[in-house]
Design an enzyme around this catalytic site. Sequence first.
Site, PDB file in Angstrom:
ATOM      1  N   GLY A 183       0.941  -1.246   0.143  1.00 26.66           N
ATOM      2  CA  GLY A 183      -0.085  -0.045   0.092  1.00 26.66           C
ATOM      3  C   GLY A 183       0.913   1.082  -0.020  1.00 26.66           C
ATOM      4  O   GLY A 183       2.084   1.045  -0.218  1.00 26.66           O
ATOM      5  N   ASN A 184       0.182   2.323   0.124  1.00 27.93           N
ATOM      6  CA  ASN A 184       1.085   3.485   0.260  1.00 27.93           C
ATOM      7  C   ASN A 184       0.380   4.597   1.481  1.00 27.93           C
ATOM      8  O   ASN A 184      -0.653   4.093   2.009  1.00 27.93           O
ATOM      9  CB  ASN A 184       1.125   4.211  -0.970  1.00 27.93           C
ATOM     10  CG  ASN A 184      -0.447   4.821  -1.630  1.00 27.93           C
ATOM     11  OD1 ASN A 184      -1.079   5.457  -1.065  1.00 27.93           O
ATOM     12  ND2 ASN A 184      -0.703   3.985  -2.626  1.00 27.93           N
TER      13      ASN A 184
END
Length: 393
Positions: A204-205
Amino acid sequence: MLRGRRVVLGVSGGVAAYKAAYLARRLVEAGAEVRAIMTPSSRHFIGPHTFTAITGTPAITDLFSGVSPHTELARWGEVIVIAPATAATIGRCANGISSNVLAATVLASDRPLVVAPAMHTEMWEHPATQRNIETLAADGVTIVGPGSGDLAGGDSGIGRLVEPEEIVAAVEHVLAAGRDLAGLSMIVTAGGTREPIDPVRYVGNHSSGKMGFAIAGAAARRGAAVTLVSTVPYLADEPGVDVVEVDTAGEMARAVWGRAAESDVVVMAAAVADFRPVNPADHKIKRSRDGIPTVEFEATEDVLAGVVAMEERPIVVGFAAEAGDLEDAERKAKDKGVDLLVANDIARPGSGFGSDTNEVTVIDADGSSESWELMPKDEVADKLLDRIRDLNA
Ligand code: CTP
């Protein structure tokens, strides 16, 4: 025009309070969601259950009920209308005296206020009332009436509550102001996508979704019909925002592409993964059994490119998180074929993920760029929506 709009109806203590029930009914019939607040004196003239029955929601009568009824209602309402407004209520509102639940709600609200005065002629003409009315008008409050005619106790003169139809028209007028995006249908994406490695882990980020949320909320307040495609729950409960929750780039692509043909604008504020693990495991990868895995990646769908490639495409706004390279952003705007590219330097103070402010450069299709100073994301949203409105004109 009033369909789905949220109206707080304040009722204060005058004989005309019975007309507020009729006003509530007209607002509900016009499609508005209405919540009534009553001052203690108004209950000498009409009972709360009348408003509860008409609006379908319990009328609020007490500042000390629930956790914080005044701030909750102030945030919920798009407009507050006080009818009838007595001299005392007008005095409280003009002077910021939050001594009952209605006056406290007015003080807690930054939304437009419509006031329909009703009182005896002597009270209306008293310099104190006139001063208070002038103060409210100077604060931007819409004053409707009072009219002339029969008053309580057999008197007649100025001070009569105007008819409910006139008050509904004033509410409509106030709600229509600033709705320069009415009729525009818009998709806004927000948050960072999550690409599964196995059922518990993902790539993810750090995107918080705040920029996309600010754009979606501001656009809806300005009248656009917004579909927010988000990986992060949207808690604002804003009328005019339809939420589609997604996790991965693939889900986001399907959600956006499936709706883009019917949309006028697509704003890609989400941080979409460029790569995802190939064949995510269908069980939790166990350190004890599986050892250290090697994760192989493949390219994800490019959501933005898919919209740009459509034959009859909406206006497309891309975002680019850069680390100090404006030239790269200018090249990106051209290469991606977007109408606007919003570049922000995530390394700058106040501009990174999760921040409430942003400092951006907006590049248009001709490559000309405009840098905006550091400002709250809500303001960036409104300025960006001005640009989008002008492109759509
Ligand atoms: N975007 C998208 N689909 C993807 C990746 C990105 O729609 N799979 C969108 C983002 O929402 C954003 C824009 O493309 O609006 C720019 O994303 P960015 O990652 O900066 O662009 P890239 O082309 O991936 O650039 P870079 O080479 O810097 O990674």
